[in-house]
Design an enzyme around this catalytic site. Structure first.
Site, PDB file in Angstrom:
ATOM      1  N   ASP A 102       0.847  -1.215   0.000  1.00  8.43           N
ATOM      2  CA  ASP A 102       0.000   0.000   0.000  1.00  8.43           C
ATOM      3  C   ASP A 102       0.873   1.253   0.000  1.00  8.43           C
ATOM      4  O   ASP A 102       2.098   1.168   0.110  1.00  8.43           O
ATOM      5  CB  ASP A 102      -0.938  -0.001   1.212  1.00  8.43           C
ATOM      6  CG  ASP A 102      -0.182  -0.023   2.544  1.00  8.43           C
ATOM      7  OD1 ASP A 102       0.844  -0.716   2.618  1.00  8.43           O
ATOM      8  OD2 ASP A 102      -0.618   0.643   3.490  1.00  8.43           O
ATOM      9  N   HIS A 413       1.817  -8.854  -3.775  1.00  7.29           N
ATOM     10  CA  HIS A 413       0.795  -7.847  -3.437  1.00  7.29           C
ATOM     11  C   HIS A 413       1.538  -6.551  -3.181  1.00  7.29           C
ATOM     12  O   HIS A 413       1.922  -6.225  -2.064  1.00  7.29           O
ATOM     13  CB  HIS A 413      -0.004  -8.265  -2.193  1.00  7.29           C
ATOM     14  CG  HIS A 413      -1.093  -7.296  -1.862  1.00  7.29           C
ATOM     15  ND1 HIS A 413      -2.290  -7.243  -2.554  1.00  7.29           N
ATOM     16  CD2 HIS A 413      -1.154  -6.317  -0.939  1.00  7.29           C
ATOM     17  CE1 HIS A 413      -3.039  -6.269  -2.046  1.00  7.29           C
ATOM     18  NE2 HIS A 413      -2.369  -5.694  -1.067  1.00  7.29           N
ATOM     19  N   ASP A 458       1.439 -17.490  -4.603  1.00  9.74           N
ATOM     20  CA  ASP A 458       2.026 -16.405  -5.406  1.00  9.74           C
ATOM     21  C   ASP A 458       0.896 -15.750  -6.206  1.00  9.74           C
ATOM     22  O   ASP A 458       0.787 -15.901  -7.426  1.00  9.74           O
ATOM     23  CB  ASP A 458       3.104 -16.962  -6.354  1.00  9.74           C
ATOM     24  CG  ASP A 458       3.797 -15.820  -7.112  1.00  9.74           C
ATOM     25  OD1 ASP A 458       4.518 -16.116  -8.084  1.00  9.74           O
ATOM     26  OD2 ASP A 458       3.581 -14.637  -6.737  1.00  9.74           O
ATOM     27  N   GLU A 467       2.408 -10.283   0.290  1.00  7.40           N
ATOM     28  CA  GLU A 467       2.690  -8.850   0.283  1.00  7.40           C
ATOM     29  C   GLU A 467       4.165  -8.646   0.623  1.00  7.40           C
ATOM     30  O   GLU A 467       4.842  -9.567   1.127  1.00  7.40           O
ATOM     31  CB  GLU A 467       1.795  -8.116   1.286  1.00  7.40           C
ATOM     32  CG  GLU A 467       1.945  -6.596   1.224  1.00  7.40           C
ATOM     33  CD  GLU A 467       0.792  -5.842   1.855  1.00  7.40           C
ATOM     34  OE1 GLU A 467       0.001  -6.445   2.610  1.00  7.40           O
ATOM     35  OE2 GLU A 467       0.680  -4.625   1.580  1.00  7.40           O
TER      36      GLU A 467
END
Ligand code: G3I
Ligand code: 9MR
Length: 499
Positions: A102, A413, A458, A467
């Site tokens: 993020d 991620h 994955d 992530e």
């Protein structure tokens, strides 16, 4: 059934593979400096996480990206409002690293991450004078690792409210953003909620950094002094506000790093301020060590960071209670080492949860500190075995670090890797790793196995196992550089002995 084969006798440099019956391993190399490239890539990954930067091709290669996320007009959320900074007012808090997949920036996670990189730098200050990772600052006289640390420290310093010393818990969008490049996002960003954990972890990190600069970079004395003053002010805010536990306000939905047990945070910050000031009043939590978790190290369990600082600075200032602290450390090391001995895959990790690779790397960091402090080679051997697990010697049969090994995560991620139009993920990132507890992100049926050490996918939506995060990459950097440096030192010693 796992079996262990020992090929230590094979020392001839070259490319090898292991064949058992009709099964053969991926090829692997025996050579000098075998950890150097992955160590440098792991450190370079922090450059790829920079907020408030453009990453030109000269430094970022095919993962070049446009300037994004200036963070020069960040809104003070009502949860963070104070006398001097009303809700809706605007502050500037640029730079820092995106936390993970993020685009948000969190003080608690930044603190353990930055401490880990500082600890590595001050463990090998001479070696890092020549470690270049091709970042914009590589042409200056400051070690690249220190320039990368400064990128985040300068952001952290902007997260303190100068009026009262309190520290905002995070700088964030209101929601996790779609899988787009950071320069495509126009949503507002906020500083949210001062918290006791943010104040203490901020205080610990800046106090530690202040002392590290004083010892290694006298040319940065002004910065060292500023960091120490800010650390003291954050400590004082935490002492006045000991129970401000962070939880997301009802209009904020990003990561929390919620930590409601703060004795270890007070202990850690107290140790750091003691070593930076020699003021024994900061040691008031020493006698409560038994109430803290000391045999696991991650963003919510930070007591071990205080112990490591005390043991690595024991020459500076002895204090009563030190012997107990060393006993606690030795006990934790013995537990970690025992787990390694009893493990079929010869790794010290015995619990798989969110960020298991990061937890294993932190245990390896502890083993390497024990090796440095006590010189017992078995600790280095255990650390190398843990490192080999990360690099491929694991039940999933994958190298967990992007762009390394014959098979590595391709669908991490990580919004930038998903949206940048480049097939290969940004290199040098270790993924969170197997975690059987949070399979709802893609659905249990999409995981190849639900066995703890094999529950990894994955898949770009498996944020619970796939992530990447700065607090997992920091111990990766620490482990790979430390093993490389210790091996090179030992080789020199054995060469001298042979001569
Ligand atoms: O400590 C308990 C343990 O006692 C229990 O046995 C185990 C299994 O139920 O859970 C453990 O707590 C877990 C905790 O991590 C510590 O490992 C929680 O269930 C788990 O939800 C929690 O996950 C955190 C995750 O955010 C979700 O909140 C991770 O630690 C944390 O690293 C991760 O951090 C995110 C940021 O919020 C946002 N940015 C990405 C970053 C990495 O995924
Ligand atoms: O991308 C987010 C990741 O950084 C967090 O670790 C994870 C858990 O908090 O959440 C991810 O965001 C997802 C959100 O939680 C649920 N909707 C889908 C989001 C993107 O995968």
């Amino acid at each position: 059934m796992a079996r262990t084969a020992d090929f230590s006798a094979v020392a001839e440099p070259g490319k090898y593979k292991i064949i058992v019956g009709n099964v053969e391993s991926f090829p692997f190399e025996i050579k000098d400096k075998v950890y150097e490239n992955v160590a440098k890539a792991a450190l370079k990954a922090f450059y790829y996480q920079r907020a408030s930067a453009a990453l030109p091709e000269k430094y970022a290669g095919k993962w070049a990206r446009k300037f994004a996320v200036p963070d020069t007009a960040v809104i003070v959320h009502k949860s963070a409002a104070s006398q001097g900074r009303k809700a809706g007012s605007v502050i500037s808090a640029p730079k820092g690293w995106f936390d993970a997949g993020d685009y948000n920036k969190y003080i608690v996670n930044s603190a353990i991450t930055t401490y880990t990189l500082i600890l590595l730098y001050e463990t090998f200050p001479e070696a890092f004078k020549s470690v270049k990772i091709n970042i914009p600052e590589s042409s200056n006289n400051t070690p690249d690792i220190l320039d990368e640390i400064l990128w985040n420290i300068r952001w952290m310093m902007k997260m303190q409210d100068p009026a009262d010393g309190g520290v905002y818990h995070k700088l964030t969008y209101a929601n996790f953003q779609p899988y787009v490049m950071p320069d495509e996002i126009t949503a507002p960003r906020f500083v949210v909620g001062k918290s006791t954990s943010a104040a203490l972890d901020f205080s610990a990190t800046l106090a530690h950094f202040s002392l590290a600069l004083r010892k290694n970079n006298p040319e940065l004395k002004l910065l060292s002094d500023s960091c120490l003053l800010m650390a003291k002010n954050a400590w004082n805010w935490a002492v006045k506000n000991p129970d401000v536990h962070f939880h997301n306000p009802q209009d904020i939905y990003t990561g929390e790093y919620a930590d409601n047990f703060l004795l270890d945070n007070f202990f850690w910050a107290g140790i750091e301020l003691f070593h930076a000031t020699k003021d024994k009043s900061y040691l008031r939590y020493m006698n409560r060590l038994s109430e803290m978790v000391t045999d696991s190290l991650y963003w919510a369990h930070v007591a071990m960071l205080g112990i490591l600082t005390a043991l690595n600075n024991q020459g500076d200032a002895a204090f009563e209670g030190y012997e107990n602290l060393e006993k606690v450390f030795r006990n934790a090391v013995n537990n970690i080492y025992k787990n390694y001995l009893n493990s079929p895959y010869k790794i010290s990790l015995d619990v798989f949860k969110w960020g298991s690779n990061g937890n294993l790397l932190n245990e390896t960091l502890i083993l390497l500190n024990a090796y440095k402090l006590y010189g017992k080679k078995e600790y280095l051997d255990a650390a190398i075995s843990n490192a080999d697990y990360i690099l491929g010697k694991n039940p999933v049969n994958i190298c967990y670090v992007t762009d390394f090994g014959s098979k590595f995560p391709m669908n991490i991620h990580h919004r930038i890797s998903i949206a940048d139009g480049v097939k290969e993920p940004v290199p040098g990132f270790v993924v969170g790793g197997p975690n059987p507890n949070d399979v709802s992100d893609i659905g249990a049926y999409k995981y190849p196995s639900l066995l703890p050490a094999k529950c990894y996918a994955d898949n770009e939506n498996s944020y619970s196992t796939n992530e990447v995060a700065i607090n997992w990459n920091a111990p990766l950097v620490f482990v790979m550089f430390s093993i490389e440096n210790f091996m090179q030192r030992n080789n020199k010693i054995s060469l001298k002995k042979n001569w």
